[in-house]
Design an enzyme around this catalytic site. Sequence first.
Site, PDB file in Angstrom:
ATOM      1  N   LYS A 103     -10.757  26.200 -43.533  1.00 21.46           N
ATOM      2  CA  LYS A 103     -10.731  26.444 -44.941  1.00 21.46           C
ATOM      3  C   LYS A 103     -11.955  27.086 -45.404  1.00 21.46           C
ATOM      4  O   LYS A 103     -12.969  27.366 -44.898  1.00 21.46           O
ATOM      5  CB  LYS A 103     -10.933  24.805 -45.679  1.00 21.46           C
ATOM      6  CG  LYS A 103      -9.797  24.160 -45.476  1.00 21.46           C
ATOM      7  CD  LYS A 103      -9.812  22.713 -46.329  1.00 21.46           C
ATOM      8  CE  LYS A 103      -8.586  21.910 -46.215  1.00 21.46           C
ATOM      9  NZ  LYS A 103      -7.485  22.164 -46.883  1.00 21.46           N
TER      10      LYS A 103
ATOM     11  N   ARG B 123       1.226  16.539 -42.437  1.00 24.62           N
ATOM     12  CA  ARG B 123       2.712  16.056 -42.017  1.00 24.62           C
ATOM     13  C   ARG B 123       2.597  15.747 -40.716  1.00 24.62           C
ATOM     14  O   ARG B 123       3.454  15.277 -40.208  1.00 24.62           O
ATOM     15  CB  ARG B 123       3.184  17.284 -42.641  1.00 24.62           C
ATOM     16  CG  ARG B 123       3.139  18.671 -41.850  1.00 24.62           C
ATOM     17  CD  ARG B 123       3.425  19.915 -42.761  1.00 24.62           C
ATOM     18  NE  ARG B 123       2.907  19.860 -43.946  1.00 24.62           N
ATOM     19  CZ  ARG B 123       2.859  21.152 -44.566  1.00 24.62           C
ATOM     20  NH1 ARG B 123       3.735  22.142 -44.476  1.00 24.62           N
ATOM     21  NH2 ARG B 123       2.156  21.046 -45.792  1.00 24.62           N
TER      22      ARG B 123
END
Length: 493
Positions: free
Chosen positions: A277, A351
């Site tokens: 990130k 996920r």
Amino acid sequence: MTDYTVTSKALTSTKSDCLIVSLPEKGDLPASTAAADDALDGQISELRQSGDLTGKSGTMLLMPLKDQPWKRLLVVGSGDKQPVPLNAYRTMVRSVITRLKDTPVKQALVALADVEVADRDEAWRLNLIGRTAEEQLYRFTEFKSSKDKAPALKKITVQASSASAGHKKALETGVAVGGGMSMTRDLGNTPPNVCHPKWLASQAEKLGKAHDNITVRTLDEKEMKKLGMDSLLSVSAGSTQPARLIIMEYKGAGEKQKPHVLVGKGITFDSGGISLKPGAAMDEMKYDMGGAASVFGAMKAIGSLQPKMNVVGIVAAAENMPDGNATRPGDIVKTMSGQTVEILNTDAEGRLVLCDALTYAERYKPETVVNMATLTGACIIALGAEATGLFSNDDALADELLNAGETAGDRAWRLPIWDEYQSLLDSNFADMQNIGGKGAGSITAACFLSRFTKNYRWAHLDIAGTAWLSGKEKGSTGRPVPLLMEYLLSHAK
């Protein structure tokens, strides 16, 4: 700790450091305000006529009193609409508690439950007062060497039309939900060098010890490996902190009653992994376990209220870090369900832990499964910080959750998971890939999860925008605990 009670005694029979009453902009005074006005020889009415009290929503006037059972009077405006709109009532109660925090008031007599609120009864108002008080009195000072002075307020007595068991239960429920939110906020605000998967597991153990109706089990990486949870383990591969699957079981009904299962994403820190990130605001990625924190908060509230139902909380906890062992873009992993996933972006890791936890949930033969996750930045773009994104494979379940959110003031908005979106997850090399491209990011994430929930009624709450506030008020919000509790308690026998 603040003590809460319900009373139906006359206002003048209850001593307090401060009496709180409401005042509309126009029309008749609520019963409690009229009673206070009589005791004060019409002083409230005089101030209203002179314009010193306008009754505008959220406005307040605090004044000292003499020769009364109350040392002070706080009058709060309820606005120009009768009945009062839901949001205006919430804002009014929130403003009152915030104001009281800055005073030496130790005992408050809150006479706001007789304010008529659109489509809501007195029990709802009592519930909201209890929850809002807990929300506004919340403090997080664990890591400050010089701690702010705690509010003096230690006792809140709520005036009601009766001190019935139902009214007492309504206030108790609101306080318990507020307490659950506080636990969620504590966990979300704790720094990632403290809050890692093993620490989360220890907090579950403490919760189990505090509530003898909650049993706790934790699976380590070796046990998860045996179960085939390679997708979950691929996320923790680059971290020195081992992953954990935390299971909390509440049994308030017979064995034959199917449980409602809550599943939470517990990424205790999300660097993005190899798909690193940007550095700006990366510190806020400690809240990527907001879904897990909400499971803890709901289980705490359930343990306190002891409803006649069965609830299971499952937390998939891992830390997503980059090192030589970290999962790479292009790797293919096998899930517990047997399906394979090509990982195109290691920052789409939530996920990957959830899919194995959702497969694990199937063994409970659940009545419903609801998972919570700070899953996608796309949901923040779509809905901001107001509404949680809701996805479901069952219309009735989706409607129940939406209605629960409206009732609790913890709103959600349903988004589609149509079959047309599923093709965006097609992979040339595996059963699916873990991202779907630039468009519909929240939807394709939900579509991914839906592939592991075909055998039960399921809903996914994307809380990326609602579980955390950025900026000056940075911190965990405690959402969606109110929504979850409203939903769960509606199913209690």
